[in-house]
Design a protein around this motif. Structure first.
Motif, PDB file in Angstrom:
ATOM      1  N   ARG A  82     -11.196  -9.045  -7.154  1.00  0.00           N
ATOM      2  CA  ARG A  82     -10.182  -8.351  -6.379  1.00  0.00           C
ATOM      3  C   ARG A  82      -8.864  -8.372  -7.145  1.00  0.00           C
ATOM      4  NH1 ARG A  82      -9.122 -10.521  -1.125  1.00  0.00           N
ATOM      5  NH2 ARG A  82      -9.253  -8.481  -0.135  1.00  0.00           N
ATOM      6  N   PHE A  83      -8.039  -7.376  -6.904  1.00  0.00           N
ATOM      7  CA  PHE A  83      -6.767  -7.263  -7.627  1.00  0.00           C
ATOM      8  C   PHE A  83      -5.777  -6.486  -6.766  1.00  0.00           C
ATOM      9  CE2 PHE A  83      -9.826  -4.045  -8.920  1.00  0.00           C
ATOM     10  CZ  PHE A  83      -9.164  -2.860  -8.648  1.00  0.00           C
ATOM     11  N   ARG A  84      -4.505  -6.647  -7.091  1.00  0.00           N
ATOM     12  CA  ARG A  84      -3.455  -5.875  -6.427  1.00  0.00           C
ATOM     13  C   ARG A  84      -3.432  -4.480  -7.055  1.00  0.00           C
ATOM     14  NH1 ARG A  84      -0.903  -9.694  -3.381  1.00  0.00           N
ATOM     15  NH2 ARG A  84      -0.835 -11.827  -4.218  1.00  0.00           N
ATOM     16  N   ALA A  85      -3.634  -3.464  -6.229  1.00  0.00           N
ATOM     17  CA  ALA A  85      -3.806  -2.097  -6.744  1.00  0.00           C
ATOM     18  C   ALA A  85      -2.541  -1.261  -6.704  1.00  0.00           C
ATOM     19  CB  ALA A  85      -4.922  -1.383  -5.980  1.00  0.00           C
ATOM     20  N   GLY A  86      -1.401  -1.872  -6.350  1.00  0.00           N
ATOM     21  CA  GLY A  86      -0.120  -1.179  -6.472  1.00  0.00           C
ATOM     22  C   GLY A  86      -0.077   0.162  -5.758  1.00  0.00           C
ATOM     23  N   SER A  87       0.371   1.181  -6.465  1.00  0.00           N
ATOM     24  CA  SER A  87       0.655   2.484  -5.853  1.00  0.00           C
ATOM     25  C   SER A  87      -0.573   3.255  -5.417  1.00  0.00           C
ATOM     26  CB  SER A  87       1.494   3.340  -6.800  1.00  0.00           C
ATOM     27  OG  SER A  87       2.821   2.875  -6.811  1.00  0.00           O
ATOM     28  N   ILE A  88      -1.754   2.753  -5.688  1.00  0.00           N
ATOM     29  CA  ILE A  88      -2.933   3.376  -5.082  1.00  0.00           C
ATOM     30  C   ILE A  88      -2.851   3.236  -3.564  1.00  0.00           C
ATOM     31  CG2 ILE A  88      -5.465   3.301  -4.961  1.00  0.00           C
ATOM     32  CD1 ILE A  88      -5.496   2.527  -7.897  1.00  0.00           C
ATOM     33  N   THR A  89      -2.060   2.256  -3.100  1.00  0.00           N
ATOM     34  CA  THR A  89      -1.749   2.137  -1.674  1.00  0.00           C
ATOM     35  C   THR A  89      -1.234   3.459  -1.121  1.00  0.00           C
ATOM     36  OG1 THR A  89      -1.057  -0.158  -2.091  1.00  0.00           O
ATOM     37  CG2 THR A  89      -0.429   0.806   0.029  1.00  0.00           C
ATOM     38  N   LYS A  90      -0.451   4.172  -1.915  1.00  0.00           N
ATOM     39  CA  LYS A  90       0.175   5.408  -1.443  1.00  0.00           C
ATOM     40  C   LYS A  90      -0.866   6.437  -1.014  1.00  0.00           C
ATOM     41  CE  LYS A  90       4.537   5.075  -4.036  1.00  0.00           C
ATOM     42  NZ  LYS A  90       4.399   3.711  -4.582  1.00  0.00           N
ATOM     43  N   THR A  91      -2.003   6.492  -1.696  1.00  0.00           N
ATOM     44  CA  THR A  91      -3.030   7.456  -1.310  1.00  0.00           C
ATOM     45  C   THR A  91      -3.633   7.088   0.039  1.00  0.00           C
ATOM     46  OG1 THR A  91      -3.515   7.667  -3.681  1.00  0.00           O
ATOM     47  CG2 THR A  91      -5.022   8.737  -2.149  1.00  0.00           C
ATOM     48  N   PHE A  92      -3.801   5.799   0.308  1.00  0.00           N
ATOM     49  CA  PHE A  92      -4.292   5.357   1.616  1.00  0.00           C
ATOM     50  C   PHE A  92      -3.283   5.730   2.707  1.00  0.00           C
ATOM     51  CE2 PHE A  92      -6.976   2.945  -1.145  1.00  0.00           C
ATOM     52  CZ  PHE A  92      -8.076   2.502  -0.414  1.00  0.00           C
ATOM     53  N   VAL A  93      -2.011   5.432   2.472  1.00  0.00           N
ATOM     54  CA  VAL A  93      -0.973   5.730   3.463  1.00  0.00           C
ATOM     55  C   VAL A  93      -0.856   7.240   3.669  1.00  0.00           C
ATOM     56  CG1 VAL A  93       1.521   5.616   3.889  1.00  0.00           C
ATOM     57  CG2 VAL A  93       0.294   3.593   3.068  1.00  0.00           C
ATOM     58  N   ALA A  94      -0.896   8.005   2.589  1.00  0.00           N
ATOM     59  CA  ALA A  94      -0.823   9.466   2.707  1.00  0.00           C
ATOM     60  C   ALA A  94      -2.001  10.010   3.510  1.00  0.00           C
ATOM     61  CB  ALA A  94      -0.794  10.102   1.317  1.00  0.00           C
ATOM     62  N   THR A  95      -3.169   9.424   3.331  1.00  0.00           N
ATOM     63  CA  THR A  95      -4.344   9.856   4.085  1.00  0.00           C
ATOM     64  C   THR A  95      -4.136   9.639   5.582  1.00  0.00           C
ATOM     65  OG1 THR A  95      -5.814   9.379   2.210  1.00  0.00           O
ATOM     66  CG2 THR A  95      -6.833   9.540   4.384  1.00  0.00           C
ATOM     67  N   VAL A  96      -3.575   8.490   5.954  1.00  0.00           N
ATOM     68  CA  VAL A  96      -3.281   8.232   7.367  1.00  0.00           C
ATOM     69  C   VAL A  96      -2.274   9.249   7.899  1.00  0.00           C
ATOM     70  CG1 VAL A  96      -2.238   6.603   8.990  1.00  0.00           C
ATOM     71  CG2 VAL A  96      -3.859   5.777   7.258  1.00  0.00           C
ATOM     72  N   VAL A  97      -1.223   9.521   7.138  1.00  0.00           N
ATOM     73  CA  VAL A  97      -0.224  10.503   7.563  1.00  0.00           C
ATOM     74  C   VAL A  97      -0.880  11.861   7.804  1.00  0.00           C
ATOM     75  CG1 VAL A  97       1.804  11.819   6.826  1.00  0.00           C
ATOM     76  CG2 VAL A  97       1.732   9.350   6.467  1.00  0.00           C
ATOM     77  N   LEU A  98      -1.733  12.291   6.881  1.00  0.00           N
ATOM     78  CA  LEU A  98      -2.383  13.590   7.026  1.00  0.00           C
ATOM     79  C   LEU A  98      -3.385  13.597   8.172  1.00  0.00           C
ATOM     80  CD1 LEU A  98      -2.736  14.489   3.256  1.00  0.00           C
ATOM     81  CD2 LEU A  98      -1.364  15.698   4.947  1.00  0.00           C
ATOM     82  N   GLN A  99      -4.017  12.472   8.456  1.00  0.00           N
ATOM     83  CA  GLN A  99      -4.876  12.399   9.643  1.00  0.00           C
ATOM     84  C   GLN A  99      -4.059  12.615  10.909  1.00  0.00           C
ATOM     85  OE1 GLN A  99      -6.832   8.580   9.242  1.00  0.00           O
ATOM     86  NE2 GLN A  99      -8.559   9.446   8.129  1.00  0.00           N
ATOM     87  N   LEU A 100      -2.871  12.035  10.958  1.00  0.00           N
ATOM     88  CA  LEU A 100      -1.992  12.221  12.118  1.00  0.00           C
ATOM     89  C   LEU A 100      -1.540  13.676  12.231  1.00  0.00           C
ATOM     90  CD1 LEU A 100       0.148   8.963  11.823  1.00  0.00           C
ATOM     91  CD2 LEU A 100      -1.667   9.440  13.484  1.00  0.00           C
ATOM     92  N   VAL A 101      -1.323  14.325  11.070  1.00  0.00           N
ATOM     93  CA  VAL A 101      -1.012  15.755  11.077  1.00  0.00           C
ATOM     94  C   VAL A 101      -2.185  16.531  11.667  1.00  0.00           C
ATOM     95  CG1 VAL A 101      -0.586  17.775   9.617  1.00  0.00           C
ATOM     96  CG2 VAL A 101       0.624  15.628   9.163  1.00  0.00           C
ATOM     97  N   GLY A 102      -3.400  16.186  11.233  1.00  0.00           N
ATOM     98  CA  GLY A 102      -4.589  16.857  11.736  1.00  0.00           C
ATOM     99  C   GLY A 102      -4.792  16.671  13.227  1.00  0.00           C
ATOM    100  N   GLU A 103      -4.294  15.558  13.750  1.00  0.00           N
ATOM    101  CA  GLU A 103      -4.411  15.271  15.188  1.00  0.00           C
ATOM    102  C   GLU A 103      -3.281  15.907  15.985  1.00  0.00           C
ATOM    103  OE1 GLU A 103      -4.476  11.015  15.221  1.00  0.00           O
ATOM    104  OE2 GLU A 103      -6.329  10.924  14.054  1.00  0.00           O
ATOM    105  N   GLY A 104      -2.363  16.589  15.311  1.00  0.00           N
ATOM    106  CA  GLY A 104      -1.262  17.238  15.992  1.00  0.00           C
ATOM    107  C   GLY A 104      -0.166  16.297  16.454  1.00  0.00           C
ATOM    108  N   ARG A 105      -0.153  15.087  15.925  1.00  0.00           N
ATOM    109  CA  ARG A 105       0.837  14.093  16.341  1.00  0.00           C
ATOM    110  C   ARG A 105       2.050  14.050  15.417  1.00  0.00           C
ATOM    111  NH1 ARG A 105      -2.863   8.824  17.180  1.00  0.00           N
ATOM    112  NH2 ARG A 105      -0.984   8.041  18.251  1.00  0.00           N
ATOM    113  N   LEU A 106       1.962  14.775  14.322  1.00  0.00           N
ATOM    114  CA  LEU A 106       2.992  14.769  13.285  1.00  0.00           C
ATOM    115  C   LEU A 106       2.878  16.082  12.533  1.00  0.00           C
ATOM    116  CD1 LEU A 106       5.094  12.890  11.771  1.00  0.00           C
ATOM    117  CD2 LEU A 106       3.185  12.150  10.347  1.00  0.00           C
ATOM    118  N   ARG A 107       3.976  16.548  11.975  1.00  0.00           N
ATOM    119  CA  ARG A 107       3.949  17.748  11.139  1.00  0.00           C
ATOM    120  C   ARG A 107       4.519  17.434   9.765  1.00  0.00           C
ATOM    121  NH1 ARG A 107       7.315  22.267  13.384  1.00  0.00           N
ATOM    122  NH2 ARG A 107       8.776  20.513  13.624  1.00  0.00           N
ATOM    123  N   LEU A 108       3.988  18.097   8.749  1.00  0.00           N
ATOM    124  CA  LEU A 108       4.472  17.869   7.395  1.00  0.00           C
ATOM    125  C   LEU A 108       5.929  18.279   7.246  1.00  0.00           C
ATOM    126  CD1 LEU A 108       1.410  18.983   5.235  1.00  0.00           C
ATOM    127  CD2 LEU A 108       2.335  16.662   5.471  1.00  0.00           C
TER     128      LEU A 108
END
Length: 372
Positions: A82-108
């Motif tokens: 296991r290792f600290r993956a740094g800014s690859i975190t951003k892709t996980f967070v961005a995916t959550v944001v876009l899921q919320l967009v898809g659910e109509g709870r947030l807009r880009l």
């Protein structure tokens, strides 16, 4: 975290080079991949204490390692480490944001002001999209903190940082450019704000949402959002940072540290297997509908790297485009890329020595893994 941190430490005085040792799980049928181990050894020779990688394609799975897991020992880097993956975190967070967009709870195109009133000066002009693709112009809070090899850097090793105080440090500085959306400038501040927006929308922390929406459903058993936990559980290589004391620069073990300094922009801990699994699920449409995945792969304005909404890409020597991200987590660096159809994947992680720049060697490894 990537790039900016590395530019601060690469200029340090030369440190001892660690000679690579090698081991891999490749079988005799892996003729196509015969050069992968030597390429991974080349990554270590270019400036790493140790490295590990996983390559997946039609021929199966290849895992390899090189160098050592800990300075002063002969212990091999665990291939499942296991290792600290740094800014690859951003892709996980961005995916959550876009899921919320898809659910109509947030807009880009929602302004930051709508979700975080008064937090960002001019927040009515800065949108969620600007935060995701680094076109907000917000000053990067990491530039306000002491960094290696400054001895003051270690004073913050165990400190718990809050996103609010980090954002305040950032917005105390003028924007990198004006108006928002007119240029590209990598800024970790944007992802701290996205983490706060996720919490406002869902009532749960961004870490809980990443766990609930991505880590658990994909069974990423080696992946976690550590929050303020300082340890890396399970097998892992040790990571180091250069520190100057009494006019001398030496490597200090920085494996344990409080990752809140990286927060929603870089705190994740993972494995090569899990990152490959994540990106094949993402690009295969298991986490986002097609129109939002297209948004993620749409490049923003301005120069700089090919970067969309938390996702980067580049073209290999054989003309095959790969999508993913890379990360710099102080004592660890990582890269994870996949072809758009998910049929070829490669993840590599290393612990740098800071006496060289392994970027070219890593690119050569990724190129070999994708192109053969």
């Amino acid at each position: 975290m990537r790039r900016m941190l590395r530019s601060l430490v690469i200029a340090t005085a030369a440190l001892a080079v660690v000679a690579p040792t090698a081991a891999a799980t490749a079988g005799p049928r892996d003729v196509k991949r015969a050069g992968l181990q030597s390429r991974l050894d080349g990554v270590v020779a270019a400036g790493a204490v140790g490295a590990l990688a996983e390559v997946r394609d039609a021929g199966g799975v290849w895992r390899g390692n090189s160098g050592v897991a800990e300075l002063g020992t002969r212990r091999e880097v665990p291939v499942d480490g296991r290792f600290r993956a740094g800014s690859i975190t951003k892709t996980f967070v961005a995916t959550v944001v876009l899921q919320l967009v898809g659910e109509g709870r947030l807009r880009l195109d929602d302004p930051v002001e709508a979700w975080l009133p008064g937090v960002v000066p001019g927040g009515r002009r800065v949108t969620v999209r600007h935060l995701l693709n680094h076109t907000s112009g917000l000053y990067d809070y990491l530039r306000t903190l002491p960094m290696p090899p400054s001895p003051e850097f270690l004073d913050n090793r165990w400190r718990t940082w809050t996103p609010a105080e980090q954002v305040r440090r950032a917005v105390a500085n003028p924007p990198t450019f004006e108006p928002p959306g007119s240029a590209y400038a990598y800024s970790n501040t944007g992802y701290l704000l996205l983490g706060q927006i996720i919490e406002k929308v869902t009532g749960r922390s961004y870490g809980e949402e990443v766990q609930r929406r991505i880590i658990r459903p994909l069974r990423l058993r080696g992946t976690e959002m550590p929050g303020t936990s300082t340890r890396i559980r399970g097998p892992h290589p040790h990571g180091y940072v250069p520190t100057e004391r009494n006019g001398r620069v030496r490597l200090v073990d920085f494996t344990t540290m409080n990752p809140s300094v990286m927060g929603a922009g870089g705190e994740i801990i993972s494995t090569t297997r899990d990152l490959n699994r994540f990106f094949v699920a993402l690009l295969g449409g298991r986490l986002l509908p097609g129109h939002l995945l297209d948004e993620m792969r749409t490049r923003g304005v301005g120069g700089g790297r090919a970067y969309g909404l938390g996702l980067a890409w580049w073209d290999t020597s054989c003309g095959v485009r790969v999508y993913g991200n890379d990360g710099d987590a102080l004592a660890y660096q990582s890269w994870s890329f996949s072809t758009g159809d998910g049929r070829r994947q490669v993840t590599v992680a290393l612990t740098p020595t800071f006496d060289g720049d392994p970027d070219d060697a890593v690119e050569a490894f990724v190129d070999r893994a994708i192109c053969g």
